[in-house]
Enzyme design. Structure first.
Site, PDB file in Angstrom:
ATOM      1  N   GLY A   1       0.896  -1.105   0.035  1.00 24.29           N
ATOM      2  CA  GLY A   1      -0.001  -0.086   0.054  1.00 24.29           C
ATOM      3  C   GLY A   1       0.986   1.241   0.026  1.00 24.29           C
ATOM      4  O   GLY A   1       1.665   1.525   0.971  1.00 24.29           O
ATOM      5  N   HIS A   2       1.110   1.830  -0.977  1.00 24.81           N
ATOM      6  CA  HIS A   2       1.728   3.113  -1.309  1.00 24.81           C
ATOM      7  C   HIS A   2       1.116   4.331  -1.231  1.00 24.81           C
ATOM      8  O   HIS A   2       0.139   4.451  -2.086  1.00 24.81           O
ATOM      9  CB  HIS A   2       2.709   2.912  -2.540  1.00 24.81           C
ATOM     10  CG  HIS A   2       3.445   1.773  -2.382  1.00 24.81           C
ATOM     11  ND1 HIS A   2       4.168   1.348  -3.570  1.00 24.81           N
ATOM     12  CD2 HIS A   2       3.947   1.065  -1.575  1.00 24.81           C
ATOM     13  CE1 HIS A   2       5.105   0.391  -3.138  1.00 24.81           C
ATOM     14  NE2 HIS A   2       4.999   0.445  -1.978  1.00 24.81           N
TER      15      HIS A   2
HETATM   16  P1  IMP Z   1       1.439 -11.080   3.073  1.00 26.47           P
HETATM   17  O1  IMP Z   1       2.449 -10.602   2.214  1.00 26.47           O
HETATM   18  O2  IMP Z   1       0.115 -10.603   2.724  1.00 26.47           O
HETATM   19  O3  IMP Z   1       1.676 -12.795   3.068  1.00 26.47           O
HETATM   20  O4  IMP Z   1       2.035 -10.946   4.635  1.00 26.47           O
HETATM   21  C1  IMP Z   1       3.321 -11.383   5.078  1.00 26.47           C
HETATM   22  C2  IMP Z   1       4.006 -10.402   6.167  1.00 26.47           C
HETATM   23  O5  IMP Z   1       4.385  -9.306   5.336  1.00 26.47           O
HETATM   24  C3  IMP Z   1       2.734  -9.871   7.292  1.00 26.47           C
HETATM   25  O6  IMP Z   1       3.580  -9.657   8.380  1.00 26.47           O
HETATM   26  C4  IMP Z   1       2.449  -8.720   6.552  1.00 26.47           C
HETATM   27  O7  IMP Z   1       2.036  -7.814   7.726  1.00 26.47           O
HETATM   28  C5  IMP Z   1       3.679  -8.141   5.871  1.00 26.47           C
HETATM   29  N1  IMP Z   1       3.466  -7.269   4.742  1.00 26.47           N
HETATM   30  C6  IMP Z   1       3.076  -7.791   3.627  1.00 26.47           C
HETATM   31  N2  IMP Z   1       2.951  -6.406   2.734  1.00 26.47           N
HETATM   32  C7  IMP Z   1       3.378  -5.444   3.661  1.00 26.47           C
HETATM   33  C8  IMP Z   1       3.469  -3.989   3.263  1.00 26.47           C
HETATM   34  O8  IMP Z   1       3.233  -3.346   2.090  1.00 26.47           O
HETATM   35  N3  IMP Z   1       3.957  -3.330   4.374  1.00 26.47           N
HETATM   36  C9  IMP Z   1       4.218  -3.743   5.610  1.00 26.47           C
HETATM   37  N4  IMP Z   1       4.245  -5.296   5.567  1.00 26.47           N
HETATM   38  C10 IMP Z   1       3.762  -5.866   4.740  1.00 26.47           C
END
Ligand code: IMP
Length: 421
Positions: A40-41
């Site tokens: 999310g940017h």
């Molecule tokens: P996933 O990428 O949805 O599989 O989540 C795996 C981990 O990466 C979790 O701890 C999420 O909160 C973290 N995560 C995924 N995308 C983001 C991001 O854009 N910013 C920060 N953390 C992220």
């Protein structure tokens, strides 16, 4: 000729959107190389807030072409939402958005599985289907954008995949089954909508590079969430580190001319997993409220703590960071003292390297150095000399520890609130 990679140097949410938006002014093409709609940017332009999940932030600059590379996993629902939202704000995609025909698709069963698996795994994922989509990719059973072009074969692949997943939903999770016909119809419709954007982005990017175009390669998440180099298993399922840019776009390592590490002036993390400098006290609470630390994708409150230079030095090593963009420095404006972690102790011994194993990271004791705060607003600062001495010292401390120069620093959410070094 410039081919620069932008990486989040911590656990994501470093403010990459705003930095990409700014550096796009010096670029012809911005290409996203991994992740999906879990990112999310957020960028604020002229008072309007844009939140982008899949489309590179460069789309806000009209002369720039944006690429979604083969390393990205694409959720059609999220992509179409984003395209429509941007178009309603007057931003045209025509001829400016290119999507790799090799990128994998996120299917409804990936999202469902992601959510169901969370009840056992407790990673704290975004629930966007990222992990399950990459599992299918590496299992060689994924469905790619190129598959949308052959209707008969797409139908066959989808039917097979949904039948298999439905069996699993029934047996393992006792969950409702997906409707094959509905899903097939939805993806065929999606094909019609994105047809104009699908292309061989690998050849496009290589030709652009060789003809001297300026490329910005945009990573999502952060290095410490990298599936290989992050705090496994509390990671995302792709390679946000700079190495992922080459595989995720099909550009050779010899093309790369620099790696820009985006570093937030303190640390945050969303989801579960070790976070040595986390502050579960009023300082952490204050960082969260002053930094508006709530996820752009899920709205979850982010965990907050002091800047972890020990982790950052590791990240700089893995990424080959050649310059740093330091973001959200203004959030620290009113802290009389600011902590930085310069090492970890484990069982009374100083660690030489960043631990690769979560148990050690959970037990590691961060060693802090407290630096004086500047206790004043940075709102009016536009140059290095405008900054208060304590802020300059804070930055110099970071540079010396990490071994890379800070070239830009963010002093507020607006496009213009940036100090160029
Ligand atoms: P996933 O990428 O949805 O599989 O989540 C795996 C981990 O990466 C979790 O701890 C999420 O909160 C973290 N995560 C995924 N995308 C983001 C991001 O854009 N910013 C920060 N953390 C992220």
């Amino acid at each position: 000729m410039s081919v620069k990679i932008i990486v989040g140097a911590q656990w994501g949410d470093e403010g990459k959107g705003k930095v990409v938006d700014m550096l796009t002014e010096q670029s012809d093409i911005v290409a996203r190389y991994q992740g999906g709609a879990n990112a999310g940017h957020t960028i604020v332009v002229g008072g309007t807030k844009y939140v982008l999940h899949l489309i590179p932030s460069g789309i806000l600059h009209s002369g720039v072409t944006c690429v979604i590379g083969n390393g990205v996993v694409i959720d059609p629902v999220a992509l179409m939402d984003e395209i429509r939202r941007l178009e309603s704000l007057g931003i045209s995609m025509t001829g400016r958005l290119k999507i790799s025909h090799k990128a994998h698709l996120i299917m409804p069963y990936h999202k469902l599985l992601d959510q169901l698996q969370e009840s056992d795994q407790k990673i704290g994922t975004t629930g966007r289907g990222i992990g399950p989509a990459y599992i299918d990719k590496y299992n060689r059973s994924g469905i790619r954008i190129v598959d949308l072009l052959d209707r008969a074969s797409l139908e066959e692949k989808l039917r097979r995949a949904i039948a298999q997943k439905n069996e699993w939903f029934r047996k393992v999770y006792d969950a409702p089954e997906l409707d094959v016909e509905k899903t097939v119809a939805e993806y065929l419709e999606f094909d019609k909508q994105i047809d104009e954007y699908i292309t061989d982005t690998t050849s496009y990017l290589n030709e652009a590079w060789r003809s001297g175009k300026r490329l910005l390669l945009e990573g999502a998440q952060g290095a410490l969430l990298d599936v290989d180099h992050g705090t496994y298993p509390f990671v995302t399922s792709s390679s946000p580190t700079s190495g992922g840019a080459c595989t995720g776009l099909g550009l050779p390592p010899t093309a790369i001319t620099g790696v820009i590490g985006i570093v937030k002036a303190y640390s945050t993390r969303v989801g579960n997993g070790p976070f040595p400098t986390e502050l579960n006290d009023e300082v952490g609470e204050r960082l969260r409220s002053e930094g508006s630390e709530f996820g752009a994708t899920t709205g979850r409150p982010r965990r907050c703590g002091w800047l972890d230079l020990f982790a950052l030095r590791y990240s700089a090593m893995v990424n080959g960071i050649t310059e740093i963009v330091l973001t959200k420095l203004d959030v620290l404006n009113n802290f009389p003292q600011i902590g930085v972690c310069t090492g970890y102790e484990l069982d009374g011994r100083a660690l030489k390297y960043f631990p690769s194993e979560c148990g050690s990271l959970e037990r590691a004791q961060p060693q802090y150095q407290m630096l004086p705060g500047w206790n004043t607003s940075l709102e009016e600062c536009r140059t290095w000399d405008d900054l208060p001495a304590a802020a300059r010292d804070y930055i110099t401390f970071i540079e010396n520890f990490v071994g890379a120069k800070v070239t830009y620093l963010g002093t507020g959410p607006g496009r213009e609130q940036i100090v160029v070094r």
